[in-house]
Design a protein around this motif. Structure first.
Motif, PDB file in Angstrom:
ATOM      1  N   ALA A  11       4.740 -17.151  -1.245  1.00 59.26           N
ATOM      2  CA  ALA A  11       6.178 -17.379  -1.049  1.00 59.26           C
ATOM      3  C   ALA A  11       6.838 -17.884  -2.326  1.00 59.26           C
ATOM      4  O   ALA A  11       7.952 -17.460  -2.684  1.00 59.26           O
ATOM      5  CB  ALA A  11       6.391 -18.363   0.102  1.00 59.26           C
ATOM      6  N   VAL A  12       6.165 -18.790  -3.057  1.00 61.03           N
ATOM      7  CA  VAL A  12       6.717 -19.317  -4.306  1.00 61.03           C
ATOM      8  C   VAL A  12       6.806 -18.207  -5.352  1.00 61.03           C
ATOM      9  O   VAL A  12       7.801 -18.101  -6.092  1.00 61.03           O
ATOM     10  CB  VAL A  12       5.862 -20.492  -4.820  1.00 61.03           C
ATOM     11  CG1 VAL A  12       6.241 -20.855  -6.261  1.00 61.03           C
ATOM     12  CG2 VAL A  12       6.025 -21.706  -3.912  1.00 61.03           C
ATOM     13  N   CYS A  13       5.781 -17.363  -5.437  1.00 64.95           N
ATOM     14  CA  CYS A  13       5.813 -16.248  -6.393  1.00 64.95           C
ATOM     15  C   CYS A  13       6.995 -15.324  -6.099  1.00 64.95           C
ATOM     16  O   CYS A  13       7.658 -14.822  -7.023  1.00 64.95           O
ATOM     17  CB  CYS A  13       4.519 -15.455  -6.331  1.00 64.95           C
ATOM     18  SG  CYS A  13       3.084 -16.320  -7.015  1.00 64.95           S
ATOM     19  N   GLU A  14       7.277 -15.093  -4.840  1.00 65.56           N
ATOM     20  CA  GLU A  14       8.362 -14.186  -4.465  1.00 65.56           C
ATOM     21  C   GLU A  14       9.725 -14.835  -4.652  1.00 65.56           C
ATOM     22  O   GLU A  14      10.684 -14.179  -5.099  1.00 65.56           O
ATOM     23  CB  GLU A  14       8.187 -13.736  -3.003  1.00 65.56           C
ATOM     24  CG  GLU A  14       6.958 -12.856  -2.792  1.00 65.56           C
ATOM     25  CD  GLU A  14       6.704 -12.550  -1.324  1.00 65.56           C
ATOM     26  OE1 GLU A  14       7.356 -13.205  -0.476  1.00 65.56           O
ATOM     27  OE2 GLU A  14       5.856 -11.675  -1.032  1.00 65.56           O
ATOM     28  N   ALA A  15       9.816 -16.137  -4.337  1.00 69.86           N
ATOM     29  CA  ALA A  15      11.116 -16.826  -4.439  1.00 69.86           C
ATOM     30  C   ALA A  15      11.395 -17.324  -5.857  1.00 69.86           C
ATOM     31  O   ALA A  15      12.555 -17.453  -6.260  1.00 69.86           O
ATOM     32  CB  ALA A  15      11.165 -17.991  -3.452  1.00 69.86           C
ATOM     33  N   GLY A  16      10.333 -17.645  -6.622  1.00 63.13           N
ATOM     34  CA  GLY A  16      10.504 -18.187  -7.966  1.00 63.13           C
ATOM     35  C   GLY A  16      11.041 -19.597  -7.960  1.00 63.13           C
ATOM     36  O   GLY A  16      11.551 -20.071  -8.991  1.00 63.13           O
ATOM     37  N   PRO A  52      13.104 -22.271 -17.087  1.00 63.33           N
ATOM     38  CA  PRO A  52      14.319 -23.098 -16.960  1.00 63.33           C
ATOM     39  C   PRO A  52      14.903 -23.095 -15.557  1.00 63.33           C
ATOM     40  O   PRO A  52      15.447 -24.103 -15.099  1.00 63.33           O
ATOM     41  CB  PRO A  52      15.278 -22.468 -17.980  1.00 63.33           C
ATOM     42  CG  PRO A  52      14.380 -21.861 -19.003  1.00 63.33           C
ATOM     43  CD  PRO A  52      13.201 -21.350 -18.246  1.00 63.33           C
ATOM     44  N   ARG A  53      14.794 -21.989 -14.837  1.00 55.74           N
ATOM     45  CA  ARG A  53      15.395 -21.908 -13.510  1.00 55.74           C
ATOM     46  C   ARG A  53      14.344 -21.653 -12.418  1.00 55.74           C
ATOM     47  O   ARG A  53      14.597 -20.916 -11.464  1.00 55.74           O
ATOM     48  CB  ARG A  53      16.443 -20.811 -13.464  1.00 55.74           C
ATOM     49  CG  ARG A  53      17.636 -21.105 -14.362  1.00 55.74           C
ATOM     50  CD  ARG A  53      18.730 -20.097 -14.141  1.00 55.74           C
ATOM     51  NE  ARG A  53      19.913 -20.416 -14.954  1.00 55.74           N
ATOM     52  CZ  ARG A  53      21.036 -19.705 -14.930  1.00 55.74           C
ATOM     53  NH1 ARG A  53      21.135 -18.638 -14.158  1.00 55.74           N
ATOM     54  NH2 ARG A  53      22.052 -20.063 -15.696  1.00 55.74           N
ATOM     55  N   GLY A  54      13.212 -22.251 -12.560  1.00 55.03           N
ATOM     56  CA  GLY A  54      12.206 -22.094 -11.524  1.00 55.03           C
ATOM     57  C   GLY A  54      10.827 -21.862 -12.076  1.00 55.03           C
ATOM     58  O   GLY A  54      10.479 -22.382 -13.144  1.00 55.03           O
ATOM     59  N   VAL A  55      10.044 -21.050 -11.365  1.00 53.94           N
ATOM     60  CA  VAL A  55       8.672 -20.756 -11.775  1.00 53.94           C
ATOM     61  C   VAL A  55       8.430 -19.256 -11.664  1.00 53.94           C
ATOM     62  O   VAL A  55       9.150 -18.539 -10.949  1.00 53.94           O
ATOM     63  CB  VAL A  55       7.639 -21.516 -10.907  1.00 53.94           C
ATOM     64  CG1 VAL A  55       7.756 -23.019 -11.105  1.00 53.94           C
ATOM     65  CG2 VAL A  55       7.775 -21.144  -9.438  1.00 53.94           C
ATOM     66  N   ALA A  56       7.387 -18.796 -12.356  1.00 58.69           N
ATOM     67  CA  ALA A  56       6.992 -17.390 -12.281  1.00 58.69           C
ATOM     68  C   ALA A  56       5.472 -17.317 -12.359  1.00 58.69           C
ATOM     69  O   ALA A  56       4.824 -18.179 -12.977  1.00 58.69           O
ATOM     70  CB  ALA A  56       7.620 -16.592 -13.416  1.00 58.69           C
ATOM     71  N   PRO A  57       4.865 -16.333 -11.717  1.00 66.42           N
ATOM     72  CA  PRO A  57       3.400 -16.224 -11.769  1.00 66.42           C
ATOM     73  C   PRO A  57       2.922 -15.826 -13.154  1.00 66.42           C
ATOM     74  O   PRO A  57       3.566 -15.039 -13.854  1.00 66.42           O
ATOM     75  CB  PRO A  57       3.091 -15.138 -10.737  1.00 66.42           C
ATOM     76  CG  PRO A  57       4.339 -14.332 -10.628  1.00 66.42           C
ATOM     77  CD  PRO A  57       5.470 -15.290 -10.869  1.00 66.42           C
ATOM     78  N   THR A  58       1.818 -16.384 -13.540  1.00 64.64           N
ATOM     79  CA  THR A  58       1.146 -15.956 -14.777  1.00 64.64           C
ATOM     80  C   THR A  58       0.467 -14.617 -14.490  1.00 64.64           C
ATOM     81  O   THR A  58       0.511 -14.086 -13.371  1.00 64.64           O
ATOM     82  CB  THR A  58       0.102 -16.995 -15.189  1.00 64.64           C
ATOM     83  OG1 THR A  58      -0.900 -17.073 -14.160  1.00 64.64           O
ATOM     84  CG2 THR A  58       0.728 -18.366 -15.391  1.00 64.64           C
ATOM     85  N   GLN A  59      -0.212 -14.072 -15.519  1.00 62.88           N
ATOM     86  CA  GLN A  59      -0.954 -12.828 -15.300  1.00 62.88           C
ATOM     87  C   GLN A  59      -1.976 -13.021 -14.196  1.00 62.88           C
ATOM     88  O   GLN A  59      -2.126 -12.188 -13.301  1.00 62.88           O
ATOM     89  CB  GLN A  59      -1.646 -12.394 -16.591  1.00 62.88           C
ATOM     90  CG  GLN A  59      -2.420 -11.090 -16.442  1.00 62.88           C
ATOM     91  CD  GLN A  59      -3.107 -10.670 -17.739  1.00 62.88           C
ATOM     92  OE1 GLN A  59      -3.035 -11.388 -18.742  1.00 62.88           O
ATOM     93  NE2 GLN A  59      -3.768  -9.532 -17.727  1.00 62.88           N
ATOM     94  N   ALA A  60      -2.715 -14.155 -14.241  1.00 58.85           N
ATOM     95  CA  ALA A  60      -3.685 -14.445 -13.187  1.00 58.85           C
ATOM     96  C   ALA A  60      -2.978 -14.634 -11.845  1.00 58.85           C
ATOM     97  O   ALA A  60      -3.473 -14.206 -10.785  1.00 58.85           O
ATOM     98  CB  ALA A  60      -4.484 -15.698 -13.538  1.00 58.85           C
ATOM     99  N   GLY A  61      -1.800 -15.273 -11.891  1.00 58.60           N
ATOM    100  CA  GLY A  61      -1.038 -15.494 -10.657  1.00 58.60           C
ATOM    101  C   GLY A  61      -0.605 -14.203 -10.009  1.00 58.60           C
ATOM    102  O   GLY A  61      -0.630 -14.072  -8.776  1.00 58.60           O
ATOM    103  N   ARG A  62      -0.221 -13.201 -10.856  1.00 56.69           N
ATOM    104  CA  ARG A  62       0.190 -11.913 -10.287  1.00 56.69           C
ATOM    105  C   ARG A  62      -0.977 -11.210  -9.619  1.00 56.69           C
ATOM    106  O   ARG A  62      -0.820 -10.553  -8.573  1.00 56.69           O
ATOM    107  CB  ARG A  62       0.805 -11.038 -11.385  1.00 56.69           C
ATOM    108  CG  ARG A  62       2.204 -11.503 -11.814  1.00 56.69           C
ATOM    109  CD  ARG A  62       2.901 -10.447 -12.667  1.00 56.69           C
ATOM    110  NE  ARG A  62       2.214 -10.253 -13.947  1.00 56.69           N
ATOM    111  CZ  ARG A  62       2.468 -10.949 -15.035  1.00 56.69           C
ATOM    112  NH1 ARG A  62       3.373 -11.930 -15.008  1.00 56.69           N
ATOM    113  NH2 ARG A  62       1.835 -10.708 -16.172  1.00 56.69           N
ATOM    114  N   ILE A  63      -2.164 -11.330 -10.229  1.00 49.04           N
ATOM    115  CA  ILE A  63      -3.360 -10.716  -9.619  1.00 49.04           C
ATOM    116  C   ILE A  63      -3.616 -11.320  -8.242  1.00 49.04           C
ATOM    117  O   ILE A  63      -3.842 -10.613  -7.249  1.00 49.04           O
ATOM    118  CB  ILE A  63      -4.588 -10.914 -10.531  1.00 49.04           C
ATOM    119  CG1 ILE A  63      -4.411 -10.112 -11.828  1.00 49.04           C
ATOM    120  CG2 ILE A  63      -5.870 -10.509  -9.805  1.00 49.04           C
ATOM    121  CD1 ILE A  63      -5.493 -10.384 -12.868  1.00 49.04           C
ATOM    122  N   LEU A  64      -3.585 -12.651  -8.165  1.00 49.08           N
ATOM    123  CA  LEU A  64      -3.847 -13.323  -6.892  1.00 49.08           C
ATOM    124  C   LEU A  64      -2.717 -13.072  -5.900  1.00 49.08           C
ATOM    125  O   LEU A  64      -2.970 -12.897  -4.699  1.00 49.08           O
ATOM    126  CB  LEU A  64      -4.025 -14.822  -7.112  1.00 49.08           C
ATOM    127  CG  LEU A  64      -4.368 -15.631  -5.850  1.00 49.08           C
ATOM    128  CD1 LEU A  64      -5.668 -15.136  -5.224  1.00 49.08           C
ATOM    129  CD2 LEU A  64      -4.471 -17.119  -6.177  1.00 49.08           C
TER     130      LEU A  64
END
Length: 307
Positions: A11-16, A52-64
């Motif tokens: 959910a965090v990856c999708e919402a940022g 600056p305006r939230g979070v984004a998945p790293t390369q490893a985060g995108r894989i997971l």
């Protein structure tokens, strides 16, 4: 790491944004952050990077994220199906029966059950003997089997449901057709249609007729059948009389030229369910079995396919 931790991560990856996910989940941003940290500890690598305006998945985060999103979808579907099974509103009920069981025992119950549980699949498998029914229950290919109740069977529970009085089926023009009943001893001179050698009903009948109080065993028959409906048809055709259990709800219009003469003194034939353990049945299987049983409650007679 829990399944809910993975849900929060996706959910965090999708919402940022952690705060947006916290609002959706009804918890604090700190609680969401703790879930993400547990996922990262389990993965052994950073999965989110702050922006600056939230979070984004790293390369490893995108894989997971991709793997977790696919897996969570499948798991959520499985959990919904499990909930359906617990509630008796889904899954499959597999029933092993005799050749004519559904027609004579279960037709009304199937309609009633389908109306109450439209999402449950019903699968029926036909076998010709109690032995084969026991095997189907023992190996798990069926949850329920409708059988003639017989001697105890290791690892199988037998639950009687209805008792079937024996009758002599004869043509309407037979001299015996107008009798109110017939004694077991009178069967000694009647060459009646034989039930299958491997059937429990055949063993029960032979045992009763061979008892000294019931008279001698009738002479051998030249006609045998695999199910009770066939015996009734052959009796109506005049091939030979048939000694069968009286089937529940058998309409007179089904065999207009046939008469069923009660046989006095023969113990009725018990039929019912065979299961591995009643307590281990799925809710849907219990609901189906109870629907069938309720439909037969109060019936004076009943029957099944020959066992």
């Amino acid at each position: 790491m829990t399944l809910d931790d993975l849900r929060a991560f996706v959910a965090v990856c999708e919402a940022g944004n952690l705060s947006a996910v916290a609002r959706d989940l009804g918890c604090t941003q700190s609680a969401v952050s703790q879930r993400i940290k547990r996922v990262e500890r389990a993965a052994g690598i950073g999965l989110l990077e702050r922006r600056p305006r939230g979070v984004a998945p790293t390369q490893a985060g995108r894989i997971l994220q991709r793997a977790a999103a696919d897996g969570i979808g499948g798991l959520d579907l499985a959990l919904r199906r499990l909930a359906d099974l617990r509630a008796g509103d889904g899954g499959t009920v597999r029933v092993t029966t005799g050749a004519t069981t559904v027609r004579h025992f279960m037709s009304d119950a199937v309609v009633a059950f389908r109306g109450r549980h439209p999402h449950v699949n019903l699968e029926f498998r036909t076998e010709s003997s109690s032995r084969r029914c026991f095997e189907a229950v023992a190996d798990g290919s069926s949850e329920l089997a409708w059988i003639t109740i017989g001697p105890p069977e290791h690892g199988i529970e037998q639950h009687p449901v209805i008792r079937l009085p024996w009758v002599l089926a004869v043509r309407a023009d037979d001299p015996l057709a107008d009798r109110e009943c017939i004694e077991p001893g009178e069967l000694a001179g009647i060459r009646h249609i034989r039930l299958p050698e491997n059937s429990t009903s055949r063993m029960r009948l032979d045992g009763h007729l061979g008892h000294r109080d019931a008279g001698p065993v009738p002479p051998p028959s030249t006609t045998s059948v695999a199910d009770w409906d066939t015996a009734l048809l052959l009796a109506e055709l005049g091939v030979a009389p048939a000694v069968v259990p009286q089937l529940p709800g058998l309409p007179a219009t089904a065999h207009p030229a046939l008469r069923l003469v009660p046989i006095a003194g023969l113990p009725p034939l018990a039929t019912g369910w065979a299961v591995r353990r009643w307590s281990a049945l799925s809710p849907a299987a219990v609901a189906f079995a109870e629907t069938v049983t309720a439909g037969l409650d109060g019936a004076a007679t009943g029957g099944e396919g020959v066992r």
